[in-house]
Design a protein around this motif. Structure first.
Motif, PDB file in Angstrom:
ATOM      1  N   CYS A  11     -72.914  32.101  79.948  1.00 14.23           N
ATOM      2  CA  CYS A  11     -72.414  33.245  79.450  1.00 14.23           C
ATOM      3  C   CYS A  11     -72.844  34.210  78.423  1.00 14.23           C
ATOM      4  O   CYS A  11     -74.107  34.319  78.381  1.00 14.23           O
ATOM      5  N   HIS A  12     -72.174  35.498  78.394  1.00 12.18           N
ATOM      6  CA  HIS A  12     -72.567  36.651  77.774  1.00 12.18           C
ATOM      7  C   HIS A  12     -73.599  35.927  76.917  1.00 12.18           C
ATOM      8  O   HIS A  12     -74.541  37.253  76.051  1.00 12.18           O
ATOM      9  N   CYS A  13     -72.636  35.748  75.579  1.00 14.87           N
ATOM     10  CA  CYS A  13     -73.820  35.424  74.005  1.00 14.87           C
ATOM     11  C   CYS A  13     -74.374  34.736  74.157  1.00 14.87           C
ATOM     12  O   CYS A  13     -74.903  34.232  73.204  1.00 14.87           O
ATOM     13  N   GLY A  14     -74.513  33.289  75.211  1.00 18.32           N
ATOM     14  CA  GLY A  14     -75.911  32.437  75.017  1.00 18.32           C
ATOM     15  C   GLY A  14     -75.230  30.786  74.974  1.00 18.32           C
ATOM     16  O   GLY A  14     -75.754  30.704  74.646  1.00 18.32           O
ATOM     17  N   ALA A  15     -74.143  31.249  74.303  1.00 17.67           N
ATOM     18  CA  ALA A  15     -73.797  29.614  73.871  1.00 17.67           C
ATOM     19  C   ALA A  15     -73.590  28.844  74.671  1.00 17.67           C
ATOM     20  O   ALA A  15     -74.059  28.088  74.576  1.00 17.67           O
ATOM     21  N   VAL A  16     -72.999  29.466  75.709  1.00 16.46           N
ATOM     22  CA  VAL A  16     -73.045  28.420  76.655  1.00 16.46           C
ATOM     23  C   VAL A  16     -74.158  28.396  77.925  1.00 16.46           C
ATOM     24  O   VAL A  16     -74.348  30.016  78.119  1.00 16.46           O
ATOM     25  N   ARG A  17     -75.123  27.419  78.049  1.00 22.06           N
ATOM     26  CA  ARG A  17     -76.554  27.366  78.623  1.00 22.06           C
ATOM     27  C   ARG A  17     -76.637  26.726  79.786  1.00 22.06           C
ATOM     28  O   ARG A  17     -76.289  25.144  79.258  1.00 22.06           O
ATOM     29  N   TYR A  18     -76.783  26.537  81.245  1.00 19.94           N
ATOM     30  CA  TYR A  18     -77.264  25.709  81.744  1.00 19.94           C
ATOM     31  C   TYR A  18     -78.385  25.356  83.036  1.00 19.94           C
ATOM     32  O   TYR A  18     -78.557  26.701  82.773  1.00 19.94           O
ATOM     33  N   GLU A  19     -78.386  24.123  83.533  1.00 24.20           N
ATOM     34  CA  GLU A  19     -79.327  24.710  84.650  1.00 24.20           C
ATOM     35  C   GLU A  19     -78.999  23.769  85.983  1.00 24.20           C
ATOM     36  O   GLU A  19     -78.065  23.334  86.019  1.00 24.20           O
ATOM     37  N   ALA A  20     -79.300  24.726  86.966  1.00 24.53           N
ATOM     38  CA  ALA A  20     -78.703  23.819  88.130  1.00 24.53           C
ATOM     39  C   ALA A  20     -79.243  23.999  89.313  1.00 24.53           C
ATOM     40  O   ALA A  20     -79.777  24.821  89.273  1.00 24.53           O
ATOM     41  N   SER A  55     -75.772  23.991  76.607  1.00 18.62           N
ATOM     42  CA  SER A  55     -75.905  24.126  75.657  1.00 18.62           C
ATOM     43  C   SER A  55     -74.539  24.767  75.457  1.00 18.62           C
ATOM     44  O   SER A  55     -74.351  25.058  76.514  1.00 18.62           O
ATOM     45  N   GLY A  56     -72.969  24.159  74.750  1.00 15.12           N
ATOM     46  CA  GLY A  56     -72.415  24.956  74.963  1.00 15.12           C
ATOM     47  C   GLY A  56     -71.089  24.379  74.412  1.00 15.12           C
ATOM     48  O   GLY A  56     -69.859  24.903  75.072  1.00 15.12           O
ATOM     49  N   CYS A  75     -66.681  30.603  77.434  1.00 10.93           N
ATOM     50  CA  CYS A  75     -66.362  30.491  75.995  1.00 10.93           C
ATOM     51  C   CYS A  75     -65.634  31.440  75.625  1.00 10.93           C
ATOM     52  O   CYS A  75     -65.609  32.446  75.358  1.00 10.93           O
ATOM     53  N   LYS A  76     -65.150  30.453  74.511  1.00 12.80           N
ATOM     54  CA  LYS A  76     -64.051  30.843  73.258  1.00 12.80           C
ATOM     55  C   LYS A  76     -64.334  32.118  72.610  1.00 12.80           C
ATOM     56  O   LYS A  76     -64.400  32.549  71.921  1.00 12.80           O
ATOM     57  N   CYS A  78     -66.973  35.059  73.748  1.00 11.29           N
ATOM     58  CA  CYS A  78     -67.534  35.575  74.377  1.00 11.29           C
ATOM     59  C   CYS A  78     -66.563  35.955  75.888  1.00 11.29           C
ATOM     60  O   CYS A  78     -66.410  37.210  76.185  1.00 11.29           O
ATOM     61  N   GLY A  79     -66.131  34.704  75.986  1.00 11.31           N
ATOM     62  CA  GLY A  79     -64.830  34.683  78.130  1.00 11.31           C
ATOM     63  C   GLY A  79     -65.574  34.944  78.690  1.00 11.31           C
ATOM     64  O   GLY A  79     -63.907  34.831  79.116  1.00 11.31           O
ATOM     65  N   VAL A  80     -66.509  34.576  78.865  1.00  4.84           N
ATOM     66  CA  VAL A  80     -66.732  35.050  80.378  1.00  4.84           C
ATOM     67  C   VAL A  80     -67.062  33.688  80.072  1.00  4.84           C
ATOM     68  O   VAL A  80     -67.399  32.176  80.020  1.00  4.84           O
ATOM     69  N   THR A  81     -66.603  33.417  81.648  1.00  5.68           N
ATOM     70  CA  THR A  81     -66.488  31.832  82.912  1.00  5.68           C
ATOM     71  C   THR A  81     -67.578  32.151  83.393  1.00  5.68           C
ATOM     72  O   THR A  81     -67.939  32.153  84.099  1.00  5.68           O
ATOM     73  N   SER A  82     -68.968  31.305  82.636  1.00  7.89           N
ATOM     74  CA  SER A  82     -69.639  31.179  83.592  1.00  7.89           C
ATOM     75  C   SER A  82     -69.932  30.046  84.624  1.00  7.89           C
ATOM     76  O   SER A  82     -70.999  30.039  86.238  1.00  7.89           O
TER      77      SER A  82
END
Length: 120
Positions: A11-20, A55-56, A75-76, A78-82
């Motif tokens: 997401c924008h703030c980095g709270a949500v991170r993933y690998e795919a 994370s997140g 993300c709660k 920054c609001g971004v849908t990653s």
């Protein structure tokens, strides 16, 4: 079959991170439903087994509408849908990656396929 590529998204703030892991992503889906049209999301779909939320999970909020089969996660902070979660008609769990949130992809370099989600 091409080797799978590992992609990193957030997401924008980095709270949500993933690998795919996916075949190289060369195209994405643009939907005109009431949600996607407003967000401008570009989706690439992968099996849930190829997705690792690093994370997140606690930072995600879930929004569902219409048939309530897609989890529109954002993300709660920054609001971004990653990414989002859903189930294919055959029951396979799937992840909808927002290509705009993948570090390794410039969305201007991939083919965009349009789908009429407004009339599903």
């Amino acid at each position: 079959m091409a080797d799978k590529t590992t992609y990193h998204g957030s997401c924008h703030c980095g709270a949500v991170r993933y690998e795919a892991k996916s075949e190289p992503i060369a195209e994405a889906l643009s939907c005109n439903c009431s949600m996607c049209r407003r967000k401008g999301t570009l989706f690439a779909f992968i099996p849930a087994s190829d997705f690792d939320l690093k994370s997140g999970e606690e930072a995600l909020s879930d929004y569902q509408f219409n048939k309530r089969v897609i989890h529109h996660l954002f993300c709660k902070t920054c609001g971004v849908t990653s990414f989002g979660r859903g189930t294919m008609p055959d029951g396979t769990e799937t992840i909808a990656l927002n290509v705009r949130c993948i570090d390794e992809i410039d969305p201007t370099t991939i083919r965009i396929n349009h789908v009429d989600g407004k009339n599903f």
